[in-house]
Design a protein around this motif. Structure first.
Motif, PDB file in Angstrom:
ATOM      1  N   GLU A 216       1.027  -1.114   0.071  1.00  0.00           N
ATOM      2  CA  GLU A 216      -0.225   0.064   0.230  1.00  0.00           C
ATOM      3  C   GLU A 216       0.869   1.105   0.234  1.00  0.00           C
ATOM      4  OE1 GLU A 216      -2.550  -0.083   3.272  1.00  0.00           O
ATOM      5  OE2 GLU A 216      -3.364  -2.465   2.230  1.00  0.00           O
ATOM      6  N   TYR A 217       2.109   0.749   0.135  1.00  0.00           N
ATOM      7  CA  TYR A 217       3.107   2.184   0.234  1.00  0.00           C
ATOM      8  C   TYR A 217       3.746   2.558  -0.783  1.00  0.00           C
ATOM      9  CZ  TYR A 217       0.856   2.863   4.620  1.00  0.00           C
ATOM     10  OH  TYR A 217      -0.310   2.948   5.361  1.00  0.00           O
ATOM     11  N   ILE A 218       4.099   1.181  -1.558  1.00  0.00           N
ATOM     12  CA  ILE A 218       5.055   1.763  -2.335  1.00  0.00           C
ATOM     13  C   ILE A 218       4.642   2.977  -3.729  1.00  0.00           C
ATOM     14  CG2 ILE A 218       5.512   0.624  -4.897  1.00  0.00           C
ATOM     15  CD1 ILE A 218       5.684  -2.206  -3.341  1.00  0.00           C
ATOM     16  N   GLN A 219       5.674   3.344  -4.090  1.00  0.00           N
ATOM     17  CA  GLN A 219       4.852   4.991  -5.221  1.00  0.00           C
ATOM     18  C   GLN A 219       6.196   4.319  -6.597  1.00  0.00           C
ATOM     19  OE1 GLN A 219       5.607   8.131  -2.737  1.00  0.00           O
ATOM     20  NE2 GLN A 219       7.830   8.007  -2.882  1.00  0.00           N
ATOM     21  N   GLY A 220       5.731   5.164  -7.534  1.00  0.00           N
ATOM     22  CA  GLY A 220       6.701   5.421  -8.752  1.00  0.00           C
ATOM     23  C   GLY A 220       6.798   3.989  -9.907  1.00  0.00           C
TER      24      GLY A 220
ATOM     25  N   ALA B  84       2.755  -6.495  -6.856  1.00  0.00           N
ATOM     26  CA  ALA B  84       2.854  -5.296  -7.471  1.00  0.00           C
ATOM     27  C   ALA B  84       2.420  -5.262  -8.788  1.00  0.00           C
ATOM     28  CB  ALA B  84       3.811  -4.546  -7.128  1.00  0.00           C
ATOM     29  N   LEU B  85       3.137  -5.682  -9.805  1.00  0.00           N
ATOM     30  CA  LEU B  85       3.106  -5.643 -11.053  1.00  0.00           C
ATOM     31  C   LEU B  85       1.513  -6.572 -11.337  1.00  0.00           C
ATOM     32  CD1 LEU B  85       6.055  -6.934 -12.281  1.00  0.00           C
ATOM     33  CD2 LEU B  85       5.326  -4.941 -12.656  1.00  0.00           C
ATOM     34  N   GLU B  86       0.993  -6.956 -10.909  1.00  0.00           N
ATOM     35  CA  GLU B  86      -0.733  -7.925 -10.284  1.00  0.00           C
ATOM     36  C   GLU B  86      -1.359  -6.727 -10.655  1.00  0.00           C
ATOM     37  OE1 GLU B  86      -0.897 -11.871 -10.214  1.00  0.00           O
ATOM     38  OE2 GLU B  86      -1.081 -11.339  -8.678  1.00  0.00           O
ATOM     39  N   HIS B  87      -0.809  -6.095  -9.911  1.00  0.00           N
ATOM     40  CA  HIS B  87      -2.188  -5.101  -9.616  1.00  0.00           C
ATOM     41  C   HIS B  87      -1.674  -3.476  -9.594  1.00  0.00           C
ATOM     42  CE1 HIS B  87      -3.398  -7.696  -6.352  1.00  0.00           C
ATOM     43  NE2 HIS B  87      -4.027  -7.270  -6.125  1.00  0.00           N
ATOM     44  N   HIS B  88      -0.477  -3.242 -10.868  1.00  0.00           N
ATOM     45  CA  HIS B  88      -0.292  -2.189 -11.309  1.00  0.00           C
ATOM     46  C   HIS B  88       0.234  -1.087 -11.101  1.00  0.00           C
ATOM     47  CE1 HIS B  88      -2.172  -4.028 -14.653  1.00  0.00           C
ATOM     48  NE2 HIS B  88      -3.810  -4.208 -14.703  1.00  0.00           N
ATOM     49  N   LEU B  89       0.957  -1.177  -9.476  1.00  0.00           N
ATOM     50  CA  LEU B  89       1.320  -0.586  -8.638  1.00  0.00           C
ATOM     51  C   LEU B  89       2.964  -0.014  -9.179  1.00  0.00           C
ATOM     52  CD1 LEU B  89       0.480  -2.944  -5.660  1.00  0.00           C
ATOM     53  CD2 LEU B  89      -0.252  -0.373  -6.300  1.00  0.00           C
ATOM     54  N   ILE B  90       3.835  -0.817 -10.121  1.00  0.00           N
ATOM     55  CA  ILE B  90       4.647  -0.181 -10.396  1.00  0.00           C
ATOM     56  C   ILE B  90       4.753  -0.840 -11.943  1.00  0.00           C
ATOM     57  CG2 ILE B  90       5.908  -0.749  -7.941  1.00  0.00           C
ATOM     58  CD1 ILE B  90       6.884  -3.353  -9.367  1.00  0.00           C
ATOM     59  N   ARG B  91       6.024  -0.451 -12.960  1.00  0.00           N
ATOM     60  CA  ARG B  91       6.024  -1.068 -13.990  1.00  0.00           C
ATOM     61  C   ARG B  91       7.161  -1.983 -14.249  1.00  0.00           C
ATOM     62  NH1 ARG B  91       4.080   2.688 -17.933  1.00  0.00           N
ATOM     63  NH2 ARG B  91       2.643   4.160 -17.281  1.00  0.00           N
ATOM     64  N   THR B  92       8.478  -2.192 -12.946  1.00  0.00           N
ATOM     65  CA  THR B  92       9.118  -3.172 -13.208  1.00  0.00           C
ATOM     66  C   THR B  92       9.763  -2.694 -11.962  1.00  0.00           C
ATOM     67  OG1 THR B  92      11.028  -1.230 -13.362  1.00  0.00           O
ATOM     68  CG2 THR B  92      10.347  -2.350 -15.708  1.00  0.00           C
ATOM     69  N   ALA B  93      10.349  -4.013 -11.899  1.00  0.00           N
ATOM     70  CA  ALA B  93      10.839  -5.286  -9.964  1.00  0.00           C
ATOM     71  C   ALA B  93      12.245  -4.799 -10.048  1.00  0.00           C
ATOM     72  CB  ALA B  93       9.860  -5.313  -9.492  1.00  0.00           C
ATOM     73  N   ILE B  94      12.911  -5.227  -9.461  1.00  0.00           N
ATOM     74  CA  ILE B  94      14.314  -6.062  -9.220  1.00  0.00           C
ATOM     75  C   ILE B  94      14.397  -6.505  -7.188  1.00  0.00           C
ATOM     76  CG2 ILE B  94      16.947  -5.530  -8.517  1.00  0.00           C
ATOM     77  CD1 ILE B  94      16.576  -2.801  -9.982  1.00  0.00           C
ATOM     78  N   ALA B  95      14.468  -7.832  -7.945  1.00  0.00           N
ATOM     79  CA  ALA B  95      14.057  -8.597  -6.679  1.00  0.00           C
ATOM     80  C   ALA B  95      15.259  -9.000  -5.681  1.00  0.00           C
ATOM     81  CB  ALA B  95      13.208  -9.407  -7.091  1.00  0.00           C
ATOM     82  N   GLY B  96      15.766  -8.678  -5.282  1.00  0.00           N
ATOM     83  CA  GLY B  96      17.188  -9.255  -4.547  1.00  0.00           C
ATOM     84  C   GLY B  96      17.359 -10.112  -3.232  1.00  0.00           C
ATOM     85  N   GLU B  97      18.238 -11.424  -3.601  1.00  0.00           N
ATOM     86  CA  GLU B  97      18.367 -11.971  -2.876  1.00  0.00           C
ATOM     87  C   GLU B  97      20.079 -12.597  -2.499  1.00  0.00           C
ATOM     88  OE1 GLU B  97      16.340 -13.844  -1.191  1.00  0.00           O
ATOM     89  OE2 GLU B  97      14.364 -13.852  -2.289  1.00  0.00           O
ATOM     90  N   VAL B  98      20.357 -12.711  -1.402  1.00  0.00           N
ATOM     91  CA  VAL B  98      21.574 -13.074  -0.746  1.00  0.00           C
ATOM     92  C   VAL B  98      22.170 -14.584  -0.400  1.00  0.00           C
ATOM     93  CG1 VAL B  98      21.072 -12.730   1.209  1.00  0.00           C
ATOM     94  CG2 VAL B  98      23.518 -12.270   1.018  1.00  0.00           C
ATOM     95  N   ILE B  99      21.033 -15.809  -1.223  1.00  0.00           N
ATOM     96  CA  ILE B  99      21.382 -16.643  -1.096  1.00  0.00           C
ATOM     97  C   ILE B  99      20.768 -17.559  -1.953  1.00  0.00           C
ATOM     98  CG2 ILE B  99      20.538 -18.988   0.513  1.00  0.00           C
ATOM     99  CD1 ILE B  99      20.333 -16.930   2.725  1.00  0.00           C
ATOM    100  N   GLN B 100      21.306 -18.435  -2.533  1.00  0.00           N
ATOM    101  CA  GLN B 100      21.507 -19.004  -3.829  1.00  0.00           C
ATOM    102  C   GLN B 100      19.938 -19.642  -4.256  1.00  0.00           C
ATOM    103  OE1 GLN B 100      23.888 -18.802  -6.568  1.00  0.00           O
ATOM    104  NE2 GLN B 100      22.304 -20.107  -7.203  1.00  0.00           N
TER     105      GLN B 100
END
Length: 225
Positions: free
Chosen positions: A13-17, A34-50
């Motif tokens: 609910e607080y994502i912007q841009g 967020a993409l399914e609900h059209h809150l954003i156009r693109t995203a980066i998903a970061g993970e530190v473990i394989q």
């Protein structure tokens, strides 16, 4: 459509841009939602473990968002580059000190237009101190309970001339202090109970300084409650 748990729904609910960077993405659920609900156009998903990194890639592919979600393997904000144009950074489901450490180590990646949406499960005071040091002002706070755990959500935007937080505001939250819901009362009553147990095990002669610290903390919490 992907169904999120309540705590991540609050975060959404607080994502912007246009671009979201979700650090410690946990199967990329939040970016997909967020993409399914059209809150954003693109995203980066970061993970530190394989393992979680591989799981996130599979999830992104399963939902058909390969071209919109970039899953990256790396530590904290080190996965971000200047060309990413991130608008919102989310870091969820970690302790306050760990989130604070991620922000401190990645401070050079934080830009003035960015929003931070941070969800802490313990020791949020440390996180508030770090946000203040990094010139991010707290705009919203929530405290809620899910599956027996109490979480605090902080929304912060860049603000160089904000008023410094008081000791009470750092500990309890500048917004939560004025909205003491049942979860707020429960969290801090638990803390008083835990401190009372520690106090009962200390020797008044050997641990005088520690007892004074505990008594001062109990007094501060009771004053707020």
């Amino acid at each position: 459509m992907l169904q999120l748990n309540q705590r991540l729904t609050y975060v959404s609910e607080y994502i912007q841009g246009d671009c979201l960077a979700d650090i410690g993405s946990d199967h990329a659920y939040l970016p997909i939602y967020a993409l399914e609900h059209h809150l954003i156009r693109t995203a980066i998903a970061g993970e530190v473990i394989q393992g979680p990194y591989d799981a996130s890639i599979k999830n992104v592919q399963a939902y058909g968002y390969d071209s919109q979600i970039d899953v990256r393997l790396g530590d904290g904000l080190s996965i971000l580059t200047d060309s990413d144009h991130v608008d919102t950074i989310t870091i969820c489901g970690m302790g306050g000190p760990l989130i604070a450490q991620i922000l401190q180590q990645g401070a050079s990646k934080l830009k003035s237009h960015m929003r931070l949406v941070l969800q802490s499960n313990v020791q949020t005071e440390t996180l508030r101190r770090t946000l203040e040091q990094l010139d991010f002002e707290i705009k919203q706070e929530l405290i809620f309970k899910e599956k027996g755990h109490i979480y605090e959500l902080i929304v912060a935007d860049y603000q160089t001339n904000s008023q410094p937080l008081t000791q009470q505001e750092l500990k309890f939250g500048p917004i939560l202090l004025h909205h003491k819901n049942p979860q707020f009362i429960e969290k801090w009553q638990r803390e008083v109970d835990a401190l009372e147990k520690i106090k009962a095990q200390l020797d008044a002669t050997k641990h005088q300084q520690r007892l004074e610290e505990i008594n001062a903390e109990i007094e501060m919490i009771n004053e707020v409650l």
